[in-house]
Motif scaffolding. Sequence first.
Motif, PDB file in Angstrom:
ATOM      1  N   LYS A  14       0.746  -1.054  -0.016  1.00 56.86           N
ATOM      2  CA  LYS A  14       0.090   0.094  -0.052  1.00 56.86           C
ATOM      3  C   LYS A  14       0.812   1.206   0.021  1.00 56.86           C
ATOM      4  CE  LYS A  14      -3.876  -2.247   2.311  1.00 56.86           C
ATOM      5  NZ  LYS A  14      -4.724  -2.293   3.423  1.00 56.86           N
ATOM      6  N   LEU A  15       1.829   1.396   0.689  1.00 52.54           N
ATOM      7  CA  LEU A  15       2.744   2.384   0.688  1.00 52.54           C
ATOM      8  C   LEU A  15       3.411   2.646  -0.490  1.00 52.54           C
ATOM      9  CD1 LEU A  15       4.467   1.918   4.369  1.00 52.54           C
ATOM     10  CD2 LEU A  15       3.004   3.811   3.520  1.00 52.54           C
ATOM     11  N   GLN A  16       3.820   1.341  -1.084  1.00 52.38           N
ATOM     12  CA  GLN A  16       4.530   1.663  -2.503  1.00 52.38           C
ATOM     13  C   GLN A  16       3.550   2.333  -3.500  1.00 52.38           C
ATOM     14  OE1 GLN A  16       5.487  -2.507  -3.085  1.00 52.38           O
ATOM     15  NE2 GLN A  16       7.577  -2.046  -2.358  1.00 52.38           N
ATOM     16  N   ILE A  17       2.194   2.064  -3.243  1.00 46.01           N
ATOM     17  CA  ILE A  17       1.338   2.626  -4.284  1.00 46.01           C
ATOM     18  C   ILE A  17       1.224   3.942  -3.998  1.00 46.01           C
ATOM     19  CG2 ILE A  17      -1.388   2.445  -4.900  1.00 46.01           C
ATOM     20  CD1 ILE A  17      -1.345  -0.423  -4.496  1.00 46.01           C
ATOM     21  N   ILE A  18       1.234   4.324  -2.534  1.00 46.66           N
ATOM     22  CA  ILE A  18       0.858   5.825  -2.234  1.00 46.66           C
ATOM     23  C   ILE A  18       2.206   6.543  -2.722  1.00 46.66           C
ATOM     24  CG2 ILE A  18       1.034   7.064  -0.185  1.00 46.66           C
ATOM     25  CD1 ILE A  18      -0.632   5.200   1.250  1.00 46.66           C
ATOM     26  N   GLU A  19       3.293   6.010  -2.670  1.00 52.39           N
ATOM     27  CA  GLU A  19       4.341   6.709  -3.183  1.00 52.39           C
ATOM     28  C   GLU A  19       4.523   6.955  -4.754  1.00 52.39           C
ATOM     29  OE1 GLU A  19       7.782   4.578  -1.808  1.00 52.39           O
ATOM     30  OE2 GLU A  19       7.749   5.119   0.437  1.00 52.39           O
ATOM     31  N   LEU A  21       1.505   6.983  -6.601  1.00 50.34           N
ATOM     32  CA  LEU A  21       0.667   8.117  -6.980  1.00 50.34           C
ATOM     33  C   LEU A  21       1.190   9.459  -6.501  1.00 50.34           C
ATOM     34  CD1 LEU A  21      -2.380   6.201  -5.589  1.00 50.34           C
ATOM     35  CD2 LEU A  21      -2.068   6.611  -7.946  1.00 50.34           C
ATOM     36  N   TRP A  22       1.908   9.525  -5.273  1.00 52.04           N
ATOM     37  CA  TRP A  22       2.375  10.930  -4.891  1.00 52.04           C
ATOM     38  C   TRP A  22       3.395  11.540  -6.029  1.00 52.04           C
ATOM     39  CZ3 TRP A  22       0.510  14.578  -2.322  1.00 52.04           C
ATOM     40  CH2 TRP A  22       1.523  15.701  -1.956  1.00 52.04           C
ATOM     41  N   GLY A  23       4.299  10.477  -6.287  1.00 54.56           N
ATOM     42  CA  GLY A  23       5.283  10.950  -7.496  1.00 54.56           C
ATOM     43  C   GLY A  23       4.644  11.161  -8.530  1.00 54.56           C
ATOM     44  N   ASP A  24       3.540  10.526  -8.938  1.00 55.88           N
ATOM     45  CA  ASP A  24       2.791  11.104 -10.384  1.00 55.88           C
ATOM     46  C   ASP A  24       2.144  12.200 -10.062  1.00 55.88           C
ATOM     47  OD1 ASP A  24       1.796  10.168 -13.005  1.00 55.88           O
ATOM     48  OD2 ASP A  24      -0.038  10.244 -12.097  1.00 55.88           O
ATOM     49  N   LEU A  25       1.476  12.567  -8.841  1.00 58.10           N
ATOM     50  CA  LEU A  25       0.813  13.732  -8.781  1.00 58.10           C
ATOM     51  C   LEU A  25       1.830  15.050  -8.811  1.00 58.10           C
ATOM     52  CD1 LEU A  25      -1.593  13.042  -6.041  1.00 58.10           C
ATOM     53  CD2 LEU A  25      -2.178  13.769  -8.485  1.00 58.10           C
ATOM     54  N   VAL A  26       2.980  14.906  -8.141  1.00 63.52           N
ATOM     55  CA  VAL A  26       3.793  16.056  -8.108  1.00 63.52           C
ATOM     56  C   VAL A  26       4.830  16.222  -9.230  1.00 63.52           C
ATOM     57  CG1 VAL A  26       3.871  16.210  -5.640  1.00 63.52           C
ATOM     58  CG2 VAL A  26       5.604  14.863  -6.783  1.00 63.52           C
ATOM     59  N   SER A  27       4.852  15.303 -10.137  1.00 58.61           N
ATOM     60  CA  SER A  27       5.497  15.624 -11.440  1.00 58.61           C
ATOM     61  C   SER A  27       4.903  16.536 -12.279  1.00 58.61           C
ATOM     62  CB  SER A  27       5.653  14.080 -12.189  1.00 58.61           C
ATOM     63  OG  SER A  27       4.490  13.831 -12.795  1.00 58.61           O
ATOM     64  N   ASP A  28       3.637  16.951 -12.154  1.00 57.82           N
ATOM     65  CA  ASP A  28       2.909  17.894 -12.593  1.00 57.82           C
ATOM     66  C   ASP A  28       2.208  18.789 -11.869  1.00 57.82           C
ATOM     67  OD1 ASP A  28       1.895  19.447 -14.815  1.00 57.82           O
ATOM     68  OD2 ASP A  28       0.540  18.038 -15.431  1.00 57.82           O
ATOM     69  N   GLU A  29       3.078  19.452 -11.112  1.00 56.14           N
ATOM     70  CA  GLU A  29       2.445  20.198  -9.957  1.00 56.14           C
ATOM     71  C   GLU A  29       1.234  21.356 -10.409  1.00 56.14           C
ATOM     72  OE1 GLU A  29       5.030  21.808  -7.258  1.00 56.14           O
ATOM     73  OE2 GLU A  29       6.163  19.931  -7.056  1.00 56.14           O
ATOM     74  N   ASP A  30       1.498  21.905 -11.685  1.00 52.64           N
ATOM     75  CA  ASP A  30       0.484  22.744 -12.165  1.00 52.64           C
ATOM     76  C   ASP A  30      -0.722  22.252 -12.384  1.00 52.64           C
ATOM     77  OD1 ASP A  30       2.522  24.814 -12.151  1.00 52.64           O
ATOM     78  OD2 ASP A  30       3.213  24.197 -14.343  1.00 52.64           O
TER      79      ASP A  30
END
Length: 71
Positions: A14-19, A21-30
Amino acid sequence: MSIAELHKLSAVEKLQIIEALWGDLVSDEDSLPSLSWHETELVETEKKFLSDSIEILDWQQAKKELRSQFE
């Protein structure tokens, strides 16, 4: 992946999935919506910081104090 499948995963998975997802979200902060209350809080915190009216803790000390509140 369904919610039922997520429930079957280990905590590490679950933590790997969270990481991921977070990495994907912050890759395009705009593309992330900016909440108005968040900017207000950041401005207030900056004012307190600049006026020395808040205590600055290193991360280890902050974790220790937070954990002690829930023991």
